[in-house]
Motif scaffolding. Structure first.
Motif, PDB file in Angstrom:
ATOM      1  N   CYS A 184       4.204 -21.624 -35.015  1.00  0.00           N
ATOM      2  CA  CYS A 184       4.829 -20.820 -33.817  1.00  0.00           C
ATOM      3  C   CYS A 184       5.987 -20.342 -34.427  1.00  0.00           C
ATOM      4  N   SER A 185       6.472 -20.431 -35.916  1.00  0.00           N
ATOM      5  CA  SER A 185       7.645 -20.201 -36.285  1.00  0.00           C
ATOM      6  C   SER A 185       7.947 -18.567 -36.503  1.00  0.00           C
ATOM      7  N   GLN A 197       2.885 -32.044 -33.687  1.00  0.00           N
ATOM      8  CA  GLN A 197       4.338 -31.473 -33.330  1.00  0.00           C
ATOM      9  C   GLN A 197       4.625 -30.659 -34.643  1.00  0.00           C
ATOM     10  N   GLU A 198       4.469 -31.043 -35.830  1.00  0.00           N
ATOM     11  CA  GLU A 198       4.638 -30.278 -36.816  1.00  0.00           C
ATOM     12  C   GLU A 198       3.715 -29.165 -37.078  1.00  0.00           C
ATOM     13  N   ALA A 199       2.595 -29.358 -36.833  1.00  0.00           N
ATOM     14  CA  ALA A 199       1.513 -27.997 -37.042  1.00  0.00           C
ATOM     15  C   ALA A 199       2.102 -26.889 -35.778  1.00  0.00           C
TER      16      ALA A 199
END
Length: 87
Positions: free
Chosen positions: A85-86, A78-80
């Motif tokens: 996608c930031s 989830q962190e990746a």
């Protein structure tokens, strides 16, 4: 306006530019220039005790001796996704 003076300034600027390029070229030939250290990722633990995930507190695949923020596989994924996608 003296054109001879402008040519002298151009020649001096070219000499400075050539010296800078030569300096960069000699730095680039140095093998240690911008060398990144080998950073080994923590290896999975063979057995308990496992470190706790800092987000959900579930066991991770890393031993408790690993320093830093350890994440379980789900939180790591989830962190990746969040960072990729930031936009």
């Amino acid at each position: 306006m003296d054109d001879g003076m402008d040519d002298e300034k151009r020649a001096e600027a070219q000499d400075v530019s050539d010296a800078a390029v030569a300096s960069v070229a000699s730095d680039a030939s140095d093998a240690s220039y911008c060398e990144t250290p080998d950073s080994a990722a923590p290896t999975a633990a063979a057995g308990p005790p496992f470190a706790e995930c800092v987000l959900c507190r579930k066991p991770t695949e890393y031993p408790e001796s690993v320093k830093g923020a350890t994440l379980c596989p789900v939180c790591e994924w989830q962190e990746a996704e969040r960072t990729a996608c930031s936009g």
